[in-house]
Design a protein around this motif. Structure first.
Motif, PDB file in Angstrom:
ATOM      1  N   LEU A  23     -29.235   3.133   0.638  1.00  0.00           N
ATOM      2  CA  LEU A  23     -29.292   4.510   1.141  1.00  0.00           C
ATOM      3  C   LEU A  23     -28.479   5.461   0.261  1.00  0.00           C
ATOM      4  N   GLU A  24     -27.596   4.885  -0.549  1.00  0.00           N
ATOM      5  CA  GLU A  24     -26.800   5.694  -1.472  1.00  0.00           C
ATOM      6  C   GLU A  24     -27.480   5.847  -2.838  1.00  0.00           C
ATOM      7  N   GLN A  81     -22.444   4.803  10.145  1.00  0.00           N
ATOM      8  CA  GLN A  81     -21.895   5.817   9.244  1.00  0.00           C
ATOM      9  C   GLN A  81     -22.798   6.046   8.038  1.00  0.00           C
ATOM     10  N   LYS A  82     -23.356   4.964   7.490  1.00  0.00           N
ATOM     11  CA  LYS A  82     -24.241   5.091   6.334  1.00  0.00           C
ATOM     12  C   LYS A  82     -25.525   5.832   6.694  1.00  0.00           C
ATOM     13  N   LEU A  83     -26.051   5.565   7.889  1.00  0.00           N
ATOM     14  CA  LEU A  83     -27.278   6.233   8.317  1.00  0.00           C
ATOM     15  C   LEU A  83     -27.044   7.734   8.514  1.00  0.00           C
ATOM     16  N   VAL A  84     -25.937   8.084   9.170  1.00  0.00           N
ATOM     17  CA  VAL A  84     -25.626   9.500   9.408  1.00  0.00           C
ATOM     18  C   VAL A  84     -25.345  10.214   8.088  1.00  0.00           C
ATOM     19  N   LYS A  85     -24.591   9.570   7.216  1.00  0.00           N
ATOM     20  CA  LYS A  85     -24.268  10.170   5.924  1.00  0.00           C
ATOM     21  C   LYS A  85     -25.528  10.390   5.097  1.00  0.00           C
ATOM     22  N   PHE A  86     -26.438   9.426   5.155  1.00  0.00           N
ATOM     23  CA  PHE A  86     -27.680   9.557   4.402  1.00  0.00           C
ATOM     24  C   PHE A  86     -28.498  10.738   4.910  1.00  0.00           C
ATOM     25  N   ILE A 119     -29.053   2.271  19.477  1.00  0.00           N
ATOM     26  CA  ILE A 119     -28.859   2.911  18.170  1.00  0.00           C
ATOM     27  C   ILE A 119     -29.017   4.419  18.306  1.00  0.00           C
ATOM     28  N   ASN A 120     -29.975   4.831  19.097  1.00  0.00           N
ATOM     29  CA  ASN A 120     -30.214   6.250  19.360  1.00  0.00           C
ATOM     30  C   ASN A 120     -28.928   6.929  19.841  1.00  0.00           C
ATOM     31  N   ASN A 137     -22.285  10.153  17.030  1.00  0.00           N
ATOM     32  CA  ASN A 137     -21.542  10.055  15.764  1.00  0.00           C
ATOM     33  C   ASN A 137     -22.004  11.090  14.738  1.00  0.00           C
ATOM     34  N   GLY A 138     -22.567  12.172  15.227  1.00  0.00           N
ATOM     35  CA  GLY A 138     -22.846  13.301  14.349  1.00  0.00           C
ATOM     36  C   GLY A 138     -24.291  13.616  14.071  1.00  0.00           C
ATOM     37  N   LEU A 139     -25.240  12.751  14.448  1.00  0.00           N
ATOM     38  CA  LEU A 139     -26.639  12.998  14.112  1.00  0.00           C
ATOM     39  C   LEU A 139     -27.202  14.206  14.853  1.00  0.00           C
ATOM     40  N   THR A 140     -26.805  14.395  16.116  1.00  0.00           N
ATOM     41  CA  THR A 140     -27.364  15.495  16.912  1.00  0.00           C
ATOM     42  C   THR A 140     -27.142  16.846  16.242  1.00  0.00           C
TER      43      THR A 140
END
Length: 408
Positions: A248-249, A285-290, A316-317, A323-326
């Motif tokens: 993802l990076e 964290q990696k998913l949100v950062k991506f 997961i949702n 954790n920041g996605l919303t």
């Protein structure tokens, strides 16, 4: 043997002097060949190669014969026969493997392929490299793929990836990986065969060791998520999910890796091991950062895999949402692309429906006003487009749901 040796020698001489095969009128005074001559030479070469391969019995050799692969096998086992003859036959096969489809089809004789594969662990690396190059060349022709599969190419090629020492190891690995890529691309059955025969640990090794062959291993590893239940289980068991998360990076592979993660989660079994892996703090964290840092040109393509992930797993949702996605989803509602806005609304709806504190989500993100803006906006003549109509309908439906929640 002498008869075949003579034929090989004659062919070798002819190939080195192609002008001898052409009528004089097709050769200019300077010695160059006209276009007409070039075409004729190509046809003659093909016919000559096909004739030698089939007519002389090189490719039609039966067990115990002294031709082609049968001759090769006898040479390998006979210490009295000079090594250069083995190499000469390998050179001849390599030459034919670079010819046209007609010649390649003759080379895909099951007897020949079977004997070549059986020789892999009996010949020296220089000759092995040539034979592998020959197989790789055949794999570039779509008409040869089925024959290679029937002859067991995949299960015989993969063990060569276990070689770790020697001057030619990198070349051997390169030929094998290229051949496997040609065999396995867009063919799930062959991808499954590769997984069954142990390719995944080798692919992981090339990727984690930053091998020059990493770029060959990555597409194969990402395809394994789409192949079968068994291939996905092996991926998970060997740490493939971590590789996908790390990718993802990598801007070039992030979208493909995210799609592979979504496919693995979609086929997660009752033990929910994929879900457990993606629920780890580092994975979240990696998913949100991506999502936050995804380049604009790729952004519209990552929304569908994200939607598949959060609709498949409510855990997961919720974890992504808190954790920041919303906030990131709401912030992108002004995206210029109508389909992107529609998918963002679908993501927000899915997050809202499973959020542990839905009223807080509404208030903190000023969601009603953002939705009202989408309903009322006009975009330079595009407000009547099909995508924009769907956006307005989705925003209206979601706004009504929010209103009911706030009233209650």
């Amino acid at each position: 043997f002498s008869k075949n040796g003579k034929e090989i020698g004659n062919l070798d001489s002819s190939l080195k002097s192609p002008a001898k095969l052409l009528p004089n009128k097709l050769i200019s005074p300077s010695g160059t060949v006209s276009n007409e001559g070039a075409v004729l030479r190509s046809g003659i070469t093909s016919q000559t190669a096909s004739g030698v391969l089939s007519g002389s019995g090189v490719l039609n050799a039966r067990p115990g014969s002294a031709t082609s692969s049968g001759m090769l096998t006898q040479m390998v086992s006979n210490a009295d026969v000079a090594r250069e003859y083995v190499e000469k036959v390998a050179d001849l096969l390599l030459e034919f493997s670079q010819a046209d489809s007609i010649v390649k089809s003759h080379m895909c004789n099951q007897s020949l392929l079977g004997r070549l594969f059986q020789m892999f662990n009996k010949i020296e690396p220089p000759i092995l490299t040539k034979i592998l190059k020959c197989i790789n060349n055949l794999s570039t022709d779509p008409n040869c793929l089925e024959s290679l599969q029937r002859a067991g190419a995949i299960r015989h090629l993969i063990p060569n990836l276990e070689l770790r020492e020697g001057a030619l190891v990198s070349r051997i690995h390169n030929e094998v990986l290229n051949a496997l890529f040609n065999l396995c691309k867009i063919n799930k059955r062959r991808q499954e065969q590769a997984a069954e025969n142990g390719i995944i640990p080798h692919l992981m090794n090339f990727i984690t060791s930053e091998s020059p062959l990493k770029q060959h291993a990555l597409p194969l590893l990402c395809d394994m998520a789409h192949a079968s239940r068994n291939s996905r289980e092996q991926l998970r068991a060997h740490g493939g999910l971590d590789i996908y998360l790390n990718l993802l990076e990598d801007e070039n592979w992030a979208g493909t890796a995210l799609d592979s993660l979504a496919v693995c989660l979609a086929h997660d079994n009752d033990h929910r091991k994929v879900e457990q892996a993606l629920l780890k703090k580092e994975a979240i964290q990696k998913l949100v950062k991506f999502f936050q840092s995804c380049p604009e040109q790729y952004f519209t393509h990552i929304l569908d895999p994200f939607l598949k992930i959060i609709t498949k797993s409510s855990r997961i949702n919720t974890t992504l949402a808190v954790n920041g996605l919303t906030t990131l989803l709401v912030a992108r509602l002004d995206h210029q692309d109508a389909i992107a806005r529609l998918n963002l609304l679908k993501l927000i709806k899915a997050v809202y429906e499973h959020h542990p504190r839905p009223k807080q989500l509404i208030v903190e993100n000023d969601l009603p006003q953002k939705l009202q803006n989408l309903i009322e906006e006009r975009r330079d003549g595009h407000n009547r487009s099909g995508g924009q109509v769907l956006v307005k309908q989705m925003a209206t439906s979601l706004l009504k749901a929010l209103h009911i929640n706030t009233v209650l």
